[in-house]
Scaffold this active site. Structure first.
Site, PDB file in Angstrom:
ATOM      1  N   GLU A 129      -1.781  -5.919   8.742  1.00 11.04           N
ATOM      2  CA  GLU A 129      -0.893  -5.403   9.808  1.00 11.04           C
ATOM      3  C   GLU A 129      -1.707  -5.645  11.277  1.00 11.04           C
ATOM      4  OE1 GLU A 129      -0.028  -1.293   9.609  1.00 11.04           O
ATOM      5  OE2 GLU A 129       0.748  -1.512   7.411  1.00 11.04           O
TER       6      GLU A 129
ATOM      7  N   ASP B 166       0.924  -1.300  -0.116  1.00 10.83           N
ATOM      8  CA  ASP B 166      -0.092  -0.040  -0.138  1.00 10.83           C
ATOM      9  C   ASP B 166       0.735   1.279   0.016  1.00 10.83           C
ATOM     10  OD1 ASP B 166       0.986  -0.236   2.679  1.00 10.83           O
ATOM     11  OD2 ASP B 166      -1.033  -0.113   3.613  1.00 10.83           O
ATOM     12  N   SER B 167       2.347   1.104   0.272  1.00 13.26           N
ATOM     13  CA  SER B 167       3.056   2.356  -0.137  1.00 13.26           C
ATOM     14  C   SER B 167       2.975   2.785  -1.439  1.00 13.26           C
ATOM     15  CB  SER B 167       4.660   1.854   0.259  1.00 13.26           C
ATOM     16  OG  SER B 167       4.834   0.564  -0.841  1.00 13.26           O
TER      17      SER B 167
ATOM     18  N   LYS C 107      -1.520  -9.543   2.824  1.00 17.10           N
ATOM     19  CA  LYS C 107      -0.850  -9.267   3.958  1.00 17.10           C
ATOM     20  C   LYS C 107      -1.496  -8.250   4.922  1.00 17.10           C
ATOM     21  CE  LYS C 107       2.648  -6.098   4.028  1.00 17.10           C
ATOM     22  NZ  LYS C 107       1.900  -5.217   5.092  1.00 17.10           N
TER      23      LYS C 107
ATOM     24  N   ASP D 160      -1.427  -6.396  -0.439  1.00 20.64           N
ATOM     25  CA  ASP D 160      -1.432  -5.611   0.965  1.00 20.64           C
ATOM     26  C   ASP D 160      -2.688  -5.276   1.254  1.00 20.64           C
ATOM     27  OD1 ASP D 160       0.000  -4.794   3.179  1.00 20.64           O
ATOM     28  OD2 ASP D 160       1.244  -3.125   2.498  1.00 20.64           O
TER      29      ASP D 160
ATOM     30  N   GLU E  49       8.765  -4.775  11.131  1.00 27.69           N
ATOM     31  CA  GLU E  49       9.160  -3.578  10.525  1.00 27.69           C
ATOM     32  C   GLU E  49       9.656  -2.823  11.639  1.00 27.69           C
ATOM     33  OE1 GLU E  49       8.135   0.307   7.698  1.00 27.69           O
ATOM     34  OE2 GLU E  49       6.445  -1.490   7.997  1.00 27.69           O
TER      35      GLU E  49
END
Length: 259
Positions: free
Chosen positions: A114, A44-45, A112, A83, A177
């Protein structure tokens, strides 16, 4: 890599070989990266790189699916991780609905998301319904506003609890991270699945970097953990400057580039 990975081969790499993951957002770069990496993350960056947003939070499912379709087309033999964007997995129902959409609309191999212990029940629900899940603990970019910025995570006890909870819930790997290297080493040793580091030192099971950071294209800021393997921005500026100069001076195109 010669053969496409599966979650089985990725898990089997633990303590045997380091895993390499890089982000990609389009078919062109995915195709370039594919022969050299084990996994490609459609991160998502891209919301910051492509959309110019200050963080990842406004990324949408539509945006992520579009870019994942492109990456899958460019690297059909690669293991692709989708993501999940902010807000797409707030509860079991929405998480499963959106994960199923990913599987139906792309050929991504896994998703993925978080979160640590607080997301374990959601992850377990996804895994029970046939979704391959990669976890993400430590510094979590989607929590940047609630955390007051991007901060190195030093709570070893919490990280160990999170890693074990995600392993129990069924993730096949974990991204760790922004964590001190000595803590990351302990986290990697505490679980039997690969821990992929980003800003987490060398004593983990693999590494992931954002492509535009490692190739020197993103100039707004450079995190401490990023090694620039190419000065991409400078090279591009130089090339475009030369092109513009030749056009202005009537030196391009020459006969070699004309019909």
């Amino acid at each position: 890599m010669a053969k496409k990975h599966t979650i089985t081969t990725i898990k089997a790499a633990k303590n045997k070989e380091k895993l390499v993951m890089v982000t990609a957002y389009d078919a062109l770069f995915a195709k370039l990266f594919a022969p050299y990496v084990d996994m490609i993350l459609v991160g998502d960056s891209l919301n910051m790189i492509f959309a110019g947003s200050p963080d990842t939070l406004s990324a949408t499912m539509e945006q992520m699916i579009y870019h994942t379709q492109a990456v899958c087309a460019g690297a059909p033999e690669s293991f692709i991780v989708f993501d999940m964007p902010y807000g797409s997995y707030t509860n079991k129902k929405s998480a499963l609905k959106n994960a199923i959409r990913v599987y139906k609309e792309t050929t991504a191999d896994a998703i993925k998301l978080e979160g640590g212990t607080e997301k374990a029940s959601i992850i377990e629900h996804l895994v029970e319904n046939g979704i391959a899940v990669m976890g993400h603990i430590g510094l979590q970019p989607q929590s940047v506003r609630s955390e007051g910025g991007y901060k190195v995570v030093r709570d070893a006890k919490k990280l160990l609890q999170d890693a074990k909870a995600l392993e129990k819930a069924g993730v096949f790997a974990i991204v760790l991270e922004g964590t001190e290297a000595h803590i990351a080493k302990e986290v990697a040793k505490s679980v039997d699945i690969p821990v992929i580091g980003i800003g987490a030192g060398v004593d983990v099971d693999g590494q992931v970097l954002v492509w535009s950071d490692m190739l020197g294209f993103f100039e707004d800021f450079k995190p401490k953990f990023v090694k620039k393997y190419l000065d991409g921005a400078t090279l591009v500026k130089k090339a475009v400057s030369q092109y513009a100069k030749e056009v202005k001076e009537g030196k391009f195109p020459t006969k070699d580039y004309s019909y």
